[in-house]
Design a protein around this motif. Structure first.
Motif, mmCIF file in Angstrom:
data_model
loop_
_atom_site.group_PDB
_atom_site.id
_atom_site.type_symbol
_atom_site.label_atom_id
_atom_site.label_comp_id
_atom_site.label_asym_id
_atom_site.label_seq_id
_atom_site.Cartn_x
_atom_site.Cartn_y
_atom_site.Cartn_z
ATOM 1 N N MET A 170 42.698 87.615 -7.928
ATOM 2 C CA MET A 170 44.127 87.910 -7.926
ATOM 3 C C MET A 170 44.798 87.381 -6.658
ATOM 4 O O MET A 170 44.299 87.577 -5.555
ATOM 5 N N ASP A 171 45.950 86.728 -6.829
ATOM 6 C CA ASP A 171 46.671 86.162 -5.685
ATOM 7 C C ASP A 171 47.707 87.113 -5.103
ATOM 8 O O ASP A 171 47.936 87.120 -3.898
ATOM 9 N N VAL A 172 48.361 87.894 -5.960
ATOM 10 C CA VAL A 172 49.463 88.749 -5.515
ATOM 11 C C VAL A 172 49.311 90.134 -6.132
ATOM 12 O O VAL A 172 49.040 90.258 -7.334
ATOM 13 N N ASP A 173 49.498 91.173 -5.327
ATOM 14 C CA ASP A 173 49.441 92.555 -5.805
ATOM 15 C C ASP A 173 50.846 93.047 -6.118
ATOM 16 O O ASP A 173 51.552 93.557 -5.251
ATOM 17 N N CYS A 174 51.252 92.883 -7.382
ATOM 18 C CA CYS A 174 52.560 93.381 -7.793
ATOM 19 C C CYS A 174 52.542 94.891 -8.016
ATOM 20 O O CYS A 174 53.594 95.493 -8.222
ATOM 21 N N GLY A 175 51.363 95.500 -7.954
ATOM 22 C CA GLY A 175 51.276 96.955 -8.035
ATOM 23 C C GLY A 175 52.005 97.641 -6.898
ATOM 24 O O GLY A 175 52.331 98.835 -6.992
ATOM 25 N N GLU A 176 52.301 96.895 -5.820
ATOM 26 C CA GLU A 176 53.040 97.467 -4.702
ATOM 27 C C GLU A 176 54.447 97.903 -5.092
ATOM 28 O O GLU A 176 55.082 98.678 -4.374
ATOM 29 N N VAL A 177 54.928 97.397 -6.231
ATOM 30 C CA VAL A 177 56.226 97.868 -6.737
ATOM 31 C C VAL A 177 56.169 99.374 -6.978
ATOM 32 O O VAL A 177 57.138 100.101 -6.729
ATOM 33 N N ILE A 178 55.003 99.848 -7.438
ATOM 34 C CA ILE A 178 54.808 101.282 -7.662
ATOM 35 C C ILE A 178 54.186 101.941 -6.436
ATOM 36 O O ILE A 178 54.671 102.954 -5.926
ATOM 37 N N SER A 179 53.098 101.367 -5.939
ATOM 38 C CA SER A 179 52.325 102.046 -4.885
ATOM 39 C C SER A 179 53.026 102.075 -3.532
ATOM 40 O O SER A 179 52.809 102.990 -2.735
ATOM 41 N N LYS A 180 53.893 101.074 -3.265
ATOM 42 C CA LYS A 180 54.563 101.021 -1.961
ATOM 43 C C LYS A 180 56.080 100.975 -2.059
ATOM 44 O O LYS A 180 56.759 100.853 -1.034
ATOM 45 N N GLY A 181 56.611 101.043 -3.276
ATOM 46 C CA GLY A 181 58.060 101.050 -3.439
ATOM 47 C C GLY A 181 58.737 99.720 -3.177
ATOM 48 O O GLY A 181 59.949 99.660 -2.942
ATOM 49 N N ARG B 255 44.783 93.730 -16.985
ATOM 50 C CA ARG B 255 43.383 94.030 -17.258
ATOM 51 C C ARG B 255 42.451 93.156 -16.429
ATOM 52 O O ARG B 255 41.324 93.534 -16.148
ATOM 53 N N GLY B 256 42.948 91.948 -16.077
ATOM 54 C CA GLY B 256 42.149 91.052 -15.250
ATOM 55 C C GLY B 256 41.757 89.791 -15.975
ATOM 56 O O GLY B 256 40.758 89.765 -16.688
ATOM 57 N N SER B 257 42.544 88.721 -15.840
ATOM 58 C CA SER B 257 42.226 87.433 -16.458
ATOM 59 C C SER B 257 41.676 86.484 -15.414
ATOM 60 O O SER B 257 42.126 86.496 -14.268
ATOM 61 N N VAL B 258 40.712 85.658 -15.814
ATOM 62 C CA VAL B 258 40.068 84.744 -14.872
ATOM 63 C C VAL B 258 40.221 83.305 -15.370
ATOM 64 O O VAL B 258 39.272 82.671 -15.781
ATOM 65 N N PRO C 199 45.693 70.297 -14.646
ATOM 66 C CA PRO C 199 45.914 69.894 -13.259
ATOM 67 C C PRO C 199 46.941 70.744 -12.510
ATOM 68 O O PRO C 199 47.269 70.432 -11.382
ATOM 69 N N ALA C 200 47.477 71.804 -13.154
ATOM 70 C CA ALA C 200 48.505 72.607 -12.502
ATOM 71 C C ALA C 200 47.877 73.813 -11.811
ATOM 72 O O ALA C 200 47.114 74.546 -12.439
ATOM 73 N N PRO C 201 48.147 74.046 -10.541
ATOM 74 C CA PRO C 201 47.603 75.230 -9.866
ATOM 75 C C PRO C 201 48.162 76.496 -10.489
ATOM 76 O O PRO C 201 49.314 76.539 -10.913
ATOM 77 N N SER C 202 47.337 77.528 -10.544
ATOM 78 C CA SER C 202 47.707 78.762 -11.239
ATOM 79 C C SER C 202 47.693 79.941 -10.273
ATOM 80 O O SER C 202 46.677 80.241 -9.660
ATOM 81 N N LEU C 203 48.850 80.612 -10.155
ATOM 82 C CA LEU C 203 48.990 81.803 -9.322
ATOM 83 C C LEU C 203 48.851 83.028 -10.218
ATOM 84 O O LEU C 203 49.569 83.149 -11.213
ATOM 85 N N LYS C 204 47.944 83.946 -9.875
ATOM 86 C CA LYS C 204 47.716 85.119 -10.724
ATOM 87 C C LYS C 204 48.271 86.375 -10.054
ATOM 88 O O LYS C 204 47.974 86.665 -8.899
ATOM 89 N N LEU C 205 49.055 87.116 -10.823
ATOM 90 C CA LEU C 205 49.710 88.325 -10.342
ATOM 91 C C LEU C 205 49.059 89.544 -10.985
ATOM 92 O O LEU C 205 49.004 89.646 -12.217
ATOM 93 N N ALA C 206 48.590 90.473 -10.176
ATOM 94 C CA ALA C 206 48.027 91.729 -10.677
ATOM 95 C C ALA C 206 49.156 92.726 -10.886
ATOM 96 O O ALA C 206 50.007 92.907 -10.008
ATOM 97 N N SER D 298 45.187 78.112 -4.834
ATOM 98 C CA SER D 298 45.190 79.443 -5.423
ATOM 99 C C SER D 298 43.756 79.955 -5.528
ATOM 100 O O SER D 298 42.791 79.200 -5.350
ATOM 101 N N LYS D 299 43.620 81.246 -5.838
ATOM 102 C CA LYS D 299 42.285 81.835 -5.977
ATOM 103 C C LYS D 299 41.493 81.143 -7.081
ATOM 104 O O LYS D 299 40.285 80.889 -6.942
ATOM 105 N N SER D 300 42.146 80.837 -8.202
ATOM 106 C CA SER D 300 41.415 80.186 -9.306
ATOM 107 C C SER D 300 40.944 78.796 -8.907
ATOM 108 O O SER D 300 39.871 78.354 -9.330
ATOM 109 N N GLU D 301 41.715 78.099 -8.090
ATOM 110 C CA GLU D 301 41.279 76.784 -7.606
ATOM 111 C C GLU D 301 40.086 76.923 -6.673
ATOM 112 O O GLU D 301 39.133 76.129 -6.741
#
Length: 509
Positions: free
Chosen positions: A454-465, A426-429, A434-441, A488-491
């Motif tokens: 968002m740091d990584v587009d895991c939707g490519e599992v569906i959209s790009k196989g 849904r989109g968390s911000v 002190p730990a860097p946070s990687l966010k996966l869509a 990371s993007k949040s940092e």
């Protein structure tokens, strides 16, 4: 898991539901002989066959609920016709699925550039922390940290920042009680975290969470990199702030002198998290993160799954992976604790999913838990820890916590996590200093809509196989890069100053 350009996806041959890969129109043909009876939103479920009232509804090859009424093929399956029932039989089979782990030999382990600390830990960041022991010292702690603007830290480029960790508790608790012990563990975990080059703990003086008691209980002592201050002893707000600033200024040169050096991936400790989940979470991002977690474990590191209410209904998949019967027993004991906790607070284990989760296609806590637990990968469950308890066993472990993300991550960081990985549909911000946070869509539409977050587009599992194994390898490589200093993007956005949230349990007097 197949879809072959279909608008729907069947996750397991035994499933009686399909997942919509895009919005499906009413009366649209979605499979041979199957037509949508109504509009089906993306990520939601559609009946693959007729389902009788009371019959189990299956997704991932597991029970996610029961038909509240007769369901016809092509019907939208959601809250209107899929009901939760927690009393169905689940075979926990402790240790039945445990298997040898294919560890990478030490000389071939992946590496990253981290900060070796005197206590033996390795940091991925280099902060100075100002930690309040009680809400009454929070403002003073913030005043101290606020002094150290980017301009004032310009001469200390190796220091990531001076950050205040404040909260709403520290007094009014039952001393020695369960909540008090959890809170003190949390403070001790942060006070000794390897992502800190220096720590200043600030108390008021009359609170229950005494700095001196914390130090005595956890073997902490004052040093060049660890200071304690008590406002009532220091002469009040202004004097304490001035003295605190001077102490931090004295810590800065040593903190700035810390240098990254090459270390093995066994020093990675990753907090596995999800929030704002949707119907794609258990299909794309969570299993991809699970593969990344397996890689962390294979390279000698630690992966920490948490959020006990969000494994309820999937706990049998974890007990099967327990390396010893007592590990499985401890996980089931925490589930029973939660059932009693919810009951005495007028709730139940099906309090989840949230409205946002439901809008994204998740119907029951069982469905959410099955998707959530995929973050834990496939290696053996080697330990179960209480909230904020120091994780001492490398490998895949579970830490008891609520599903509320800030409280859960706070416990994982206190347990030693030096990286956070957070999946969201849904989109968390969030960010978690002190730990860097990687966010996966979980889906590509979210990644494009919230690309700043968002740091990584895991939707490519569906959209790009892209396979979840390949995506997991990409995530693992991002862990190493981020642990070595890549932001990371949040940092980049400046998150992390408001997410420190110790879990509050027990009576407040």
């Amino acid at each position: 898991m197949t879809h072959h350009n279909s608008p729907t996806l069947r996750l397991n041959d035994s499933d009686n539901v399909l997942v919509a890969l895009r919005a499906i129109a009413a009366e649209e043909a979605i499979a041979p002989g199957l037509t949508a009876a109504s509009e089906i939103p993306m990520g939601h479920k559609v009946a693959a066959t007729g389902i009788s009232e009371g019959e189990a509804i299956r997704k991932y090859g597991q029970v996610i609920g029961f038909a509240g009424q007769a369901i016809a093929p092509g019907d939208h399956i959601h809250v209107q016709n899929c009901t939760y029932r927690g009393d169905f039989e689940r075979n926990h089979e402790p240790c039945a699925g445990a298997k040898p782990t294919d560890f990478v030999v030490p000389e071939e382990r992946a590496q990253f550039r981290g900060y070796r600390r005197p206590g033996g830990g390795v940091g991925t960041r280099n902060y100075i922390a100002v930690i309040s022991t009680v809400n009454c010292s929070a403002t003073v702690a913030r005043m101290m940290a606020a002094h150290f603007t980017p301009e004032k830290l310009a001469d200390y480029p190796n220091v990531d920042g001076v950050t205040a960790f404040v909260h709403s508790t520290g007094c009014g608790q039952v001393m020695g009680g369960e909540g008090y012990r959890m809170f003190m563990r949390t403070l001790a975990g942060y006070a000794t975290h390897p992502n800190f080059a220096g720590v200043l703990m600030v108390g008021l003086g009359c609170e229950m969470a005494q700095v001196s008691l914390l130090m005595e209980t956890y073997g902490l002592s004052e040093s060049a990199g660890f200071h304690r201050m008590v406002i009532q002893e220091s002469g009040g707000t202004r004097k304490t702030v001035e003295d605190g600033i001077a102490r931090i200024e004295a810590m800065l040169p040593a903190a700035n002198a810390a240098e990254r050096e090459l270390v093995g991936a066994e020093h990675l400790s990753v907090a596995l998290q999800c929030g704002g989940s949707d119907g794609y979470s258990g299909i794309t991002a969570n299993p991809s993160l699970g593969h990344a977690a397996d890689l962390v474990v294979r390279h000698g590191g630690t992966a920490i799954l948490a959020e006990t209410p969000e494994i309820f209904g999937a706990e049998h998949l974890l007990t099967r992976r327990a390396v010893r019967p007592e590990v499985a027993a401890k996980l089931l004991e925490r589930i029973e604790w939660w059932k009693a906790y919810m009951e005495r607070n007028g709730g139940s284990m099906d309090n989840n999913p949230s409205p946002g989760n439901k809008a994204g296609g998740l119907t029951t806590i069982l469905e959410k838990s099955l998707g959530s637990s995929a973050k834990g990968g496939s290696t053996n469950l080697v330990g179960v820890y209480e909230y904020a308890e120091k994780v001492t066993t490398p490998g895949f472990v579970f830490m008891d916590s609520p599903g509320y993300d800030p409280a859960s991550v706070t416990g994982q960081v206190a347990s030693g996590a030096n990286i956070v990985c957070f999946t969201t549909g849904r989109g968390s911000v969030f960010g978690y200093k002190p730990a860097p946070s990687l966010k996966l869509a979980t889906n590509s539409a979210l990644y494009e809509r919230m690309s700043d977050d968002m740091d990584v587009d895991c939707g490519e599992v569906i959209s790009k196989g892209v396979s979840t194994e390949e995506m997991g390898q990409r995530i693992f490589e991002r862990f190493l890069a981020m642990a070595s200093g890549e932001r990371s993007k949040s940092e980049e956005l400046g998150f992390g100053d408001n997410e420190f949230l110790p879990w509050l349990v027990g009576a407040v007097t």
